[in-house]
Design a protein around this motif. Structure first.
Motif, PDB file in Angstrom:
ATOM      1  N   VAL A  79       0.869  -1.119  -0.055  1.00 26.03           N
ATOM      2  CA  VAL A  79      -0.117  -0.170  -0.001  1.00 26.03           C
ATOM      3  C   VAL A  79       0.919   1.195   0.087  1.00 26.03           C
ATOM      4  O   VAL A  79       1.872   1.347   0.721  1.00 26.03           O
ATOM      5  CB  VAL A  79      -0.990   0.099   1.197  1.00 26.03           C
ATOM      6  N   ARG A  80       0.597   2.090  -0.818  1.00 23.07           N
ATOM      7  CA  ARG A  80       1.397   3.429  -0.912  1.00 23.07           C
ATOM      8  C   ARG A  80       0.444   4.499  -0.766  1.00 23.07           C
ATOM      9  O   ARG A  80      -0.651   4.648  -1.548  1.00 23.07           O
ATOM     10  CB  ARG A  80       2.244   3.391  -2.281  1.00 23.07           C
ATOM     11  N   ASP A  81       0.780   5.597  -0.008  1.00 27.39           N
ATOM     12  CA  ASP A  81       0.067   6.703   0.282  1.00 27.39           C
ATOM     13  C   ASP A  81      -1.464   6.455   0.584  1.00 27.39           C
ATOM     14  O   ASP A  81      -2.217   7.262   0.398  1.00 27.39           O
ATOM     15  CB  ASP A  81       0.154   7.550  -0.901  1.00 27.39           C
ATOM     16  N   ASN A  82      -1.813   5.297   1.060  1.00 23.92           N
ATOM     17  CA  ASN A  82      -3.065   5.029   1.533  1.00 23.92           C
ATOM     18  C   ASN A  82      -4.262   5.149   0.590  1.00 23.92           C
ATOM     19  O   ASN A  82      -5.276   5.513   0.964  1.00 23.92           O
ATOM     20  CB  ASN A  82      -3.416   5.905   3.065  1.00 23.92           C
ATOM     21  N   ASN A  83      -3.556   5.179  -0.698  1.00 30.93           N
ATOM     22  CA  ASN A  83      -4.558   5.247  -1.765  1.00 30.93           C
ATOM     23  C   ASN A  83      -4.583   4.363  -2.810  1.00 30.93           C
ATOM     24  O   ASN A  83      -5.068   4.124  -3.966  1.00 30.93           O
ATOM     25  CB  ASN A  83      -4.933   6.670  -2.249  1.00 30.93           C
ATOM     26  N   LYS A  84      -3.258   3.833  -2.915  1.00 28.89           N
ATOM     27  CA  LYS A  84      -2.853   2.543  -3.818  1.00 28.89           C
ATOM     28  C   LYS A  84      -2.538   1.208  -3.317  1.00 28.89           C
ATOM     29  O   LYS A  84      -1.455   1.488  -2.402  1.00 28.89           O
ATOM     30  CB  LYS A  84      -1.450   3.167  -4.663  1.00 28.89           C
ATOM     31  N   LEU A  85      -3.022   0.429  -3.866  1.00 33.59           N
ATOM     32  CA  LEU A  85      -2.650  -1.051  -3.478  1.00 33.59           C
ATOM     33  C   LEU A  85      -2.306  -1.910  -4.676  1.00 33.59           C
ATOM     34  O   LEU A  85      -2.869  -1.857  -5.730  1.00 33.59           O
ATOM     35  CB  LEU A  85      -4.157  -1.915  -2.952  1.00 33.59           C
ATOM     36  N   GLY A  86      -1.231  -2.371  -4.603  1.00 33.82           N
ATOM     37  CA  GLY A  86      -0.390  -3.292  -5.657  1.00 33.82           C
ATOM     38  C   GLY A  86      -0.692  -4.587  -5.083  1.00 33.82           C
ATOM     39  O   GLY A  86      -0.144  -5.041  -3.833  1.00 33.82           O
ATOM     40  N   VAL A  87      -1.135  -5.629  -5.936  1.00 28.80           N
ATOM     41  CA  VAL A  87      -1.250  -6.989  -5.479  1.00 28.80           C
ATOM     42  C   VAL A  87      -0.844  -7.876  -6.532  1.00 28.80           C
ATOM     43  O   VAL A  87      -0.963  -7.730  -7.647  1.00 28.80           O
ATOM     44  CB  VAL A  87      -2.607  -7.383  -5.503  1.00 28.80           C
ATOM     45  N   VAL A  88       0.235  -8.703  -6.126  1.00 28.76           N
ATOM     46  CA  VAL A  88       0.629  -9.708  -7.145  1.00 28.76           C
ATOM     47  C   VAL A  88       0.025 -10.907  -6.966  1.00 28.76           C
ATOM     48  O   VAL A  88       0.221 -11.742  -5.640  1.00 28.76           O
ATOM     49  CB  VAL A  88       2.353 -10.003  -6.926  1.00 28.76           C
ATOM     50  N   ILE A  89      -0.663 -11.513  -7.818  1.00 29.15           N
ATOM     51  CA  ILE A  89      -1.419 -12.862  -7.712  1.00 29.15           C
ATOM     52  C   ILE A  89      -0.603 -13.947  -7.799  1.00 29.15           C
ATOM     53  O   ILE A  89       0.292 -14.066  -8.543  1.00 29.15           O
ATOM     54  CB  ILE A  89      -2.561 -12.799  -8.640  1.00 29.15           C
ATOM     55  N   THR A  90      -1.178 -15.071  -7.568  1.00 21.56           N
ATOM     56  CA  THR A  90      -0.310 -16.373  -7.848  1.00 21.56           C
ATOM     57  C   THR A  90      -0.842 -17.089  -9.017  1.00 21.56           C
ATOM     58  O   THR A  90      -1.829 -16.605  -9.476  1.00 21.56           O
ATOM     59  CB  THR A  90      -0.847 -17.596  -6.489  1.00 21.56           C
ATOM     60  N   PRO A  91       0.054 -17.959  -9.590  1.00 15.36           N
ATOM     61  CA  PRO A  91      -0.510 -18.751 -10.630  1.00 15.36           C
ATOM     62  C   PRO A  91      -1.850 -19.213 -10.735  1.00 15.36           C
ATOM     63  O   PRO A  91      -2.376 -19.555 -11.727  1.00 15.36           O
ATOM     64  CB  PRO A  91       0.800 -19.583 -10.847  1.00 15.36           C
ATOM     65  N   LEU A 118      -9.297   5.523  -4.933  1.00 14.70           N
ATOM     66  CA  LEU A 118      -8.499   4.689  -4.451  1.00 14.70           C
ATOM     67  C   LEU A 118      -8.055   3.616  -5.949  1.00 14.70           C
ATOM     68  O   LEU A 118      -8.842   3.875  -6.949  1.00 14.70           O
ATOM     69  CB  LEU A 118      -8.974   3.669  -3.775  1.00 14.70           C
ATOM     70  N   THR A 119      -6.842   3.190  -5.973  1.00 13.66           N
ATOM     71  CA  THR A 119      -6.379   2.557  -6.935  1.00 13.66           C
ATOM     72  C   THR A 119      -5.784   1.230  -6.750  1.00 13.66           C
ATOM     73  O   THR A 119      -5.162   1.005  -5.848  1.00 13.66           O
ATOM     74  CB  THR A 119      -5.072   3.206  -7.817  1.00 13.66           C
ATOM     75  N   VAL A 120      -6.219   0.208  -7.320  1.00 11.74           N
ATOM     76  CA  VAL A 120      -5.658  -1.230  -7.130  1.00 11.74           C
ATOM     77  C   VAL A 120      -5.013  -1.656  -8.414  1.00 11.74           C
ATOM     78  O   VAL A 120      -5.563  -1.608  -9.532  1.00 11.74           O
ATOM     79  CB  VAL A 120      -6.641  -2.480  -6.724  1.00 11.74           C
ATOM     80  N   LEU A 121      -3.597  -2.099  -8.345  1.00  8.57           N
ATOM     81  CA  LEU A 121      -2.861  -2.427  -9.346  1.00  8.57           C
ATOM     82  C   LEU A 121      -2.820  -3.903  -9.322  1.00  8.57           C
ATOM     83  O   LEU A 121      -2.090  -4.591  -8.231  1.00  8.57           O
ATOM     84  CB  LEU A 121      -1.465  -1.645  -9.301  1.00  8.57           C
ATOM     85  N   MET A 122      -3.321  -4.635 -10.263  1.00 11.26           N
ATOM     86  CA  MET A 122      -3.040  -6.302 -10.286  1.00 11.26           C
ATOM     87  C   MET A 122      -1.889  -6.759 -11.076  1.00 11.26           C
ATOM     88  O   MET A 122      -2.087  -6.128 -12.199  1.00 11.26           O
ATOM     89  CB  MET A 122      -4.411  -6.923 -10.756  1.00 11.26           C
ATOM     90  N   TYR A 123      -1.161  -7.466 -10.565  1.00 11.67           N
ATOM     91  CA  TYR A 123       0.265  -7.897 -11.245  1.00 11.67           C
ATOM     92  C   TYR A 123       0.046  -9.365 -11.333  1.00 11.67           C
ATOM     93  O   TYR A 123      -0.260 -10.336 -10.373  1.00 11.67           O
ATOM     94  CB  TYR A 123       1.408  -7.562 -10.364  1.00 11.67           C
ATOM     95  N   ALA A 124       0.630  -9.919 -12.420  1.00  6.11           N
ATOM     96  CA  ALA A 124       0.803 -11.458 -12.816  1.00  6.11           C
ATOM     97  C   ALA A 124       2.041 -11.902 -11.756  1.00  6.11           C
ATOM     98  O   ALA A 124       2.719 -11.045 -11.264  1.00  6.11           O
ATOM     99  CB  ALA A 124       1.058 -11.702 -14.347  1.00  6.11           C
ATOM    100  N   PRO A 125       2.173 -13.353 -11.769  1.00  7.22           N
ATOM    101  CA  PRO A 125       3.198 -13.818 -10.897  1.00  7.22           C
ATOM    102  C   PRO A 125       4.620 -13.320 -11.533  1.00  7.22           C
ATOM    103  O   PRO A 125       5.238 -13.357 -10.469  1.00  7.22           O
ATOM    104  CB  PRO A 125       3.048 -15.258 -10.921  1.00  7.22           C
ATOM    105  N   ASP A 126       4.689 -13.027 -12.732  1.00 12.09           N
ATOM    106  CA  ASP A 126       6.023 -12.349 -13.304  1.00 12.09           C
ATOM    107  C   ASP A 126       6.203 -10.888 -12.924  1.00 12.09           C
ATOM    108  O   ASP A 126       6.977 -10.302 -13.434  1.00 12.09           O
ATOM    109  CB  ASP A 126       5.984 -12.884 -14.671  1.00 12.09           C
ATOM    110  N   LYS A 127       5.304 -10.196 -12.209  1.00 19.96           N
ATOM    111  CA  LYS A 127       5.347  -9.136 -11.824  1.00 19.96           C
ATOM    112  C   LYS A 127       4.937  -7.940 -12.927  1.00 19.96           C
ATOM    113  O   LYS A 127       5.194  -6.793 -12.908  1.00 19.96           O
ATOM    114  CB  LYS A 127       6.744  -8.713 -11.288  1.00 19.96           C
ATOM    115  N   LYS A 128       4.343  -8.529 -13.811  1.00 17.52           N
ATOM    116  CA  LYS A 128       3.896  -7.396 -14.999  1.00 17.52           C
ATOM    117  C   LYS A 128       2.336  -7.124 -14.831  1.00 17.52           C
ATOM    118  O   LYS A 128       1.642  -7.972 -14.355  1.00 17.52           O
ATOM    119  CB  LYS A 128       3.694  -8.277 -16.558  1.00 17.52           C
ATOM    120  N   LEU A 129       2.209  -5.494 -14.738  1.00 17.43           N
ATOM    121  CA  LEU A 129       0.728  -5.098 -14.553  1.00 17.43           C
ATOM    122  C   LEU A 129      -0.207  -5.699 -15.589  1.00 17.43           C
ATOM    123  O   LEU A 129       0.080  -5.665 -16.849  1.00 17.43           O
ATOM    124  CB  LEU A 129       0.668  -3.738 -14.637  1.00 17.43           C
TER     125      LEU A 129
END
Length: 145
Positions: A79-91, A118-129
């Motif tokens: 979580v960055r700046d209490n308004n952006k969530l980045g998540v790396v999902i599993t395979p 708010l923003t949620v950024l979903m990343y693949a297991p290889d860390k690509k958005l």
């Protein structure tokens, strides 16, 4: 007499400036040393990543909560700046499940950080958005990109 007092004040200011610059310049340089021991709770084995789950206490708590409750679905979160969530999902997460997961995360994120976009950024297991979800507090709508 007034001119003598002004001259004395100017002279004192110059002497003070000279003393301060000479003292600072002649004090030598200080070299930073590598710490011999780490602060409690941090090991050299990679536990430092836990500190990066959020750049605030609330953000770090929410990032830790996401990791602990989404076992098998989320492998990392921040979580960055209490308004952006980045998540790396599993395979194990199927492509059709990414958007519903982002929506669910945005809803939980909104409960913890209300009254802001708010923003949620979903990343693949290889860390690509792979998906960005943005919640607009004015319209209470989520937009996906």
């Amino acid at each position: 007499m007034n001119m003598i007092q002004q001259f004395r004040q100017i002279l004192m200011a110059l002497v003070l400036a000279l003393v301060l610059t000479t003292t600072a310049a002649c004090s030598g340089t200080v070299q930073a040393k590598q710490p011999t021991q780490l602060p409690p709770g941090i090991s050299r084995s990679g536990d430092y990543a836990l500190l990066e789950r959020g750049n605030s206490v609330q953000g770090q708590d929410f990032g830790n909560w996401v990791i602990s409750t989404a076992k098998g679905i989320v492998q990392d979160a921040y979580v960055r700046d209490n308004n952006k969530l980045g998540v790396v999902i599993t395979p194990q997460v199927r492509p059709t499940e990414v958007r519903p997961l982002a929506k669910s995360l945005l809803q939980g994120f909104h409960k913890n950080f209300p009254n802001q976009d708010l923003t949620v950024l979903m990343y693949a297991p290889d860390k690509k958005l792979i998906l960005t979800g943005q919640y607009d507090v004015q319209s209470s709508q989520i937009e996906y990109k």
